[in-house]
Structure formats: C-alpha cells, structure tokens
Design an enzyme around this catalytic site. Structure first.
Site, PDB file in Angstrom:
ATOM      1  N   PRO A  86       0.804  -1.220   0.000  1.00  0.00           N
ATOM      2  CA  PRO A  86       0.000   0.000   0.000  1.00  0.00           C
ATOM      3  C   PRO A  86       0.841   1.276   0.000  1.00  0.00           C
ATOM      4  CG  PRO A  86      -0.109  -1.086   2.138  1.00  0.00           C
ATOM      5  CD  PRO A  86       0.556  -2.038   1.203  1.00  0.00           C
ATOM      6  N   GLU A 113       1.460  -8.125   8.983  1.00  0.00           N
ATOM      7  CA  GLU A 113       1.553  -6.692   9.233  1.00  0.00           C
ATOM      8  C   GLU A 113       2.410  -5.965   8.216  1.00  0.00           C
ATOM      9  OE1 GLU A 113       0.586  -3.194  11.115  1.00  0.00           O
ATOM     10  OE2 GLU A 113      -0.241  -5.197  11.378  1.00  0.00           O
TER      11      GLU A 113
END
Length: 243
Positions: A86, A113
């Site tokens: 992202p 994560e």
C-alpha cells in the site's frame, strides 16, 4: 512473457487459467508460474513470519522465504521484481503499458503486518499499490495487475486495436458503446452510430469521450495535451453543460 507470482495461497490464482489469460497461456504467449514461498521458509515448521523487533502489533514477513524463492527462479538483470504494498507507487494504465513490454515479472504477495525492510531495500525493483486501501493480502492486487498487463501483450487480445480505445489508454475515458437492437423498449441508439458516416462517428466518439472525462474525471484533463479540434469540442461541451 514470463510471470512468477510468490504467494502463500496458490489456489487463489486458478482464475488465471480461464478466459483471455487462459487462452494466452495455451498459445504460449504468456507463462504464469505460481510459487508457494512457504516451501522456502528454511525451517521445519514452514514459518514465514515473526514478531517485529522493537515490539508492535501483528507479524512481519521474514526475509528468508522471499529471498530464497526469488533466488530459485531463472531471473536476469532485466527481471522486474514487484512488491505489492500500500506504500507503493499507484498502479495505472501507463504503468501497465510499461510493464507489458518486459520479458519477466515477479510479483511478491505479502500478508500479516508487513515486510521485513530488507526485502524492500535489497531485493525488489518496484513497489506498486492498486489504491489507498488495505487488503488482507497482495493476491487480489497481483491478479488485477497481471490481467491489466497481460492483455496489452501483442496477440493476447487477438487484435492490437482491441485495447487502444480503452479508458485510460488514450488519456481519456472511453466513449459510450452500443450494440443491437437499435431500439430496446424505446431506448434508442444514437442515429450517428448507424449512419455509416465514419467521419461523423469518429467526431461523436471523440466528443463523448471528452464529455465523459470532463464530467467524471476532470483531473485527467490537467495533463492531457488537447489538440485544437479537441479543445474546440471541449469548449462546446462546457457551453452545453452550462445551458
């Protein structure tokens, strides 16, 4: 083109065996190889993640399985190794066109994560994102990018012209499309499209492409180099919308 996809969930990519991509694979235009990087963990439990140094929430993807998996592939100095993240550069049609000219792409799908920073720093050549939102993993982003890139490879769509008028390929959104019947429950196809007058049809499509872009994605026009004819047509559209 050779595409290797590193993932923990290889079964998710069975959809790539169908439709246009499946036909491209059957014709040996496209070679897609799915790599389960859990098999490259280097430990008996096939563990690919661990707690982050310094503490924090979640688990971080370890470097060993990713480095080992990439090193097992037949890559060259020209291979593009793409981290789906992202934080990466926003993927768009221009990037798809750029990558479609490459011979070998490797996509790394992450989970948990995040990635050990050494993967980002020492292994990959590109970091790409499909938008400002978070997915459970990179698999859906990889499928989206592979489809977008592969359809631009010569002979994948059958006709080179098939993708040239797509939205974003020209820098504008695509014009409206119609097919038979001409009259469906009183909803009519514009007369110009059935007139057989190719010059008028071309002008109609240019105008509607500009109109749709101006209304829906005016930001695209900021970097679009309008021709004199397009500028004149865009002025007409603005006047029509004000009236």
């Amino acid at each position: 083109m050779k595409i290797d996809i590193l993932t923990l969930f290889p079964d998710m990519f069975t959809s790539l065996n169908h439709s246009i991509l499946g036909k491209a694979r059957d014709k040996n235009i496209l070679d897609i190889n799915i790599v389960d990087y859990r098999k490259f963990s280097g430990n008996k439990h096939n563990q690919v993640d661990d707690y982050p140094f310094g503490g924090g929430q979640g688990m971080v993807l370890k470097p060993e399985p990713i480095f080992n998996a990439v090193e097992s592939l037949n890559k060259t100095d020209k291979t593009r190794i793409i981290l789906l993240c992202p934080q990466g550069e926003r993927f768009n049609q221009k990037k798809a066109e750029e990558l479609s000219k490459e011979d070998h792409l490797i996509f790394i799908c992450g989970h948990y994560e995040g990635y050990d920073e050494r993967i980002r720093e020492y292994l990959v050549t590109d970091e790409l994102s499909i938008g400002d939102f978070i997915l459970t993993g990179g698999e859906f982003a990889a499928m989206t990018m592979v489809d977008s890139i592969a359809r631009l490879i010569p002979d994948v769509l059958g006709k080179e012209e098939s993708h040239k008028d797509d939205s974003f390929s020209t820098g504008l959104l695509e014009y409206p499309q119609y097919t038979r019947p001409k009259d469906y429950k009183g909803m009519l196809v514009p007369d110009v499209l059935t007139s057989g007058h190719h010059k008028n049809i071309e002008k109609y499509r240019m105008k509607e492409s500009l109109r749709r872009t101006y209304i829906r994605r005016p930001d695209m026009l900021e970097n679009y180099d309008l021709s004199k004819e397009e500028a004149k047509i865009l002025d007409e559209i603005k006047k029509e919308l004000r009236n």
